[in-house]
Design a protein around this motif. Structure first.
Motif, PDB file in Angstrom:
ATOM      1  N   GLU A  67       0.828  -1.069   0.143  1.00 22.55           N
ATOM      2  CA  GLU A  67      -0.007   0.114   0.089  1.00 22.55           C
ATOM      3  C   GLU A  67       0.890   1.203   0.039  1.00 22.55           C
ATOM      4  O   GLU A  67       0.585   2.163  -0.778  1.00 22.55           O
ATOM      5  N   LEU A  68       1.845   1.335   0.863  1.00 21.63           N
ATOM      6  CA  LEU A  68       2.964   2.454   0.845  1.00 21.63           C
ATOM      7  C   LEU A  68       3.398   2.892  -0.452  1.00 21.63           C
ATOM      8  O   LEU A  68       3.486   3.865  -0.979  1.00 21.63           O
ATOM      9  N   SER A  69       3.904   1.821  -1.353  1.00 24.55           N
ATOM     10  CA  SER A  69       4.478   1.849  -2.497  1.00 24.55           C
ATOM     11  C   SER A  69       3.672   2.590  -3.324  1.00 24.55           C
ATOM     12  O   SER A  69       4.224   3.209  -4.357  1.00 24.55           O
ATOM     13  N   THR A  76      10.956   7.991  -6.288  1.00 28.13           N
ATOM     14  CA  THR A  76      11.371   7.193  -5.094  1.00 28.13           C
ATOM     15  C   THR A  76      10.981   5.794  -5.487  1.00 28.13           C
ATOM     16  O   THR A  76       9.764   5.487  -5.685  1.00 28.13           O
ATOM     17  N   LYS A  77      12.196   4.745  -5.477  1.00 31.85           N
ATOM     18  CA  LYS A  77      11.981   3.443  -5.979  1.00 31.85           C
ATOM     19  C   LYS A  77      12.130   2.658  -4.812  1.00 31.85           C
ATOM     20  O   LYS A  77      12.324   2.928  -3.830  1.00 31.85           O
ATOM     21  N   VAL A  78      11.601   1.516  -4.949  1.00 33.68           N
ATOM     22  CA  VAL A  78      11.227   0.515  -3.724  1.00 33.68           C
ATOM     23  C   VAL A  78      12.331  -0.766  -3.918  1.00 33.68           C
ATOM     24  O   VAL A  78      12.379  -1.484  -5.079  1.00 33.68           O
ATOM     25  N   ILE A  79      12.947  -1.345  -2.949  1.00 37.46           N
ATOM     26  CA  ILE A  79      13.332  -2.578  -2.886  1.00 37.46           C
ATOM     27  C   ILE A  79      12.502  -3.197  -1.552  1.00 37.46           C
ATOM     28  O   ILE A  79      12.881  -2.805  -0.595  1.00 37.46           O
ATOM     29  N   PHE A  80      11.580  -4.269  -1.865  1.00 36.89           N
ATOM     30  CA  PHE A  80      10.852  -4.727  -0.888  1.00 36.89           C
ATOM     31  C   PHE A  80      11.846  -5.776  -0.024  1.00 36.89           C
ATOM     32  O   PHE A  80      12.737  -6.507  -0.674  1.00 36.89           O
ATOM     33  N   THR A  81      11.695  -6.025   1.306  1.00 37.94           N
ATOM     34  CA  THR A  81      12.265  -6.776   1.969  1.00 37.94           C
ATOM     35  C   THR A  81      11.045  -7.532   3.078  1.00 37.94           C
ATOM     36  O   THR A  81      10.357  -7.044   3.575  1.00 37.94           O
ATOM     37  N   THR A  82      11.140  -9.004   2.663  1.00 40.31           N
ATOM     38  CA  THR A  82      10.096  -9.703   3.326  1.00 40.31           C
ATOM     39  C   THR A  82      10.465 -11.038   3.730  1.00 40.31           C
ATOM     40  O   THR A  82      11.231 -11.756   2.973  1.00 40.31           O
ATOM     41  N   VAL A  94       4.058  -3.716  -8.806  1.00 42.85           N
ATOM     42  CA  VAL A  94       4.189  -2.405  -8.579  1.00 42.85           C
ATOM     43  C   VAL A  94       5.681  -1.800  -9.059  1.00 42.85           C
ATOM     44  O   VAL A  94       6.189  -0.571  -8.688  1.00 42.85           O
ATOM     45  N   SER A  95       6.181  -2.395  -9.863  1.00 37.58           N
ATOM     46  CA  SER A  95       7.521  -2.108 -10.477  1.00 37.58           C
ATOM     47  C   SER A  95       8.712  -1.629  -9.572  1.00 37.58           C
ATOM     48  O   SER A  95       9.505  -0.735  -9.385  1.00 37.58           O
ATOM     49  N   ALA A  96       8.850  -2.644  -8.504  1.00 35.18           N
ATOM     50  CA  ALA A  96       9.796  -2.622  -7.573  1.00 35.18           C
ATOM     51  C   ALA A  96      11.262  -2.931  -8.172  1.00 35.18           C
ATOM     52  O   ALA A  96      11.227  -3.647  -8.925  1.00 35.18           O
TER      53      ALA A  96
END
Length: 242
Positions: A67-69, A76-82, A94-96
């Motif tokens: 949601e935040l992305s 601002t680009k994202v690298i997800f950590t999970t 979401v084009s991470a």
């Protein structure tokens, strides 16, 4: 963009934040601006302090990473950590830049950072090419009714998108000029300092705007065009600076 990438960390697990902070500290191309264990707090901070990159957990209370992305500032680009690999597909939707599975090893982390560097480098080069091309040009050719028409940028009031066609509304022309072209192609062709896309279907020449009302409706030519949320921040920034 400089060689240094500004970043933040958003994870509701303090130990995960500390690990990522240690990774960032030993990665010269990164500069950590802030760390958050609260995603809502991170969003509020980002609105005032945009960064290049967010290392972000997905499963968080109140506002999850996915949601935040969708609410991040442009650029601002994202690298997800999970810890949950089933989120991998959603992250690419979401084009991470990348997806790091916990427990994260430094070699995987640095590989993701290098991907981010390459993405920013490509984007910067593309923007420079567009800017250089626009600096050299004052006109463009479009195909109308089988003929090529040369139109000057100064004569364009606004451009209206209609699926695979666009309509150029031109000063002195009774009817708009319709051509087979995408809005993205038009956006790339027009000088970015004088034209702005204000919603999915409209690009306007900024100095042709007569009025902007309190609902962020733009009065231009014979049209009233609403600035939609996706383009609101850039448009409001332009209005505040001019």
């Amino acid at each position: 963009m400089s060689a240094e990438i500004t970043c933040i960390i958003v994870d509701d697990e303090p130990l995960a934040v500390k690990l990522l902070e240690s990774f960032v500290q030993k990665t010269p191309q990164l500069r950590l601006e802030h760390s958050f264990t609260d995603s809502v707090e991170a969003l509020a901070w980002l609105k005032e302090h945009p960064v290049n990159l967010a290392f972000m957990d997905i499963q968080m209370p109140d506002l999850n990473g996915m949601e935040l992305s969708h609410m991040l500032p442009e650029g601002t680009k994202v690298i997800f950590t999970t810890a949950f690999k089933e989120y991998a597909f959603d992250s690419y939707e979401v084009s991470a830049i990348d997806f790091l599975l916990k427990p994260i090893r430094y070699n995987k982390f640095i590989a993701a950072v290098e991907k981010a560097q390459q993405w920013f480098k490509r984007t910067e080069m593309r923007e420079e090419r567009v800017e250089q091309r626009n600096e050299r040009r004052e006109t463009m050719f479009i195909r109308v009714d089988g003929e090529l028409r040369q139109i000057s940028f100064d004569s364009i009031i606004y451009v209206e998108g209609m699926k695979d066609y666009v309509r150029f509304h031109i000063e002195g022309e009774r009817l708009p000029l319709t051509t087979h072209m995408t809005m993205k192609a038009v956006e790339d062709a027009l000088p970015q300092d004088t034209f702005m896309r204000i919603n999915r279907s409209y690009i306007v020449r900024l100095d042709k705007i007569r009025t902007v009302d309190r609902n962020l409706c733009v009065y231009i030519g014979d049209e009233i065009i609403r600035v939609t949320d996706a383009y609101r921040e850039a448009f409001e920034r332009y209005c505040s600076e001019h």
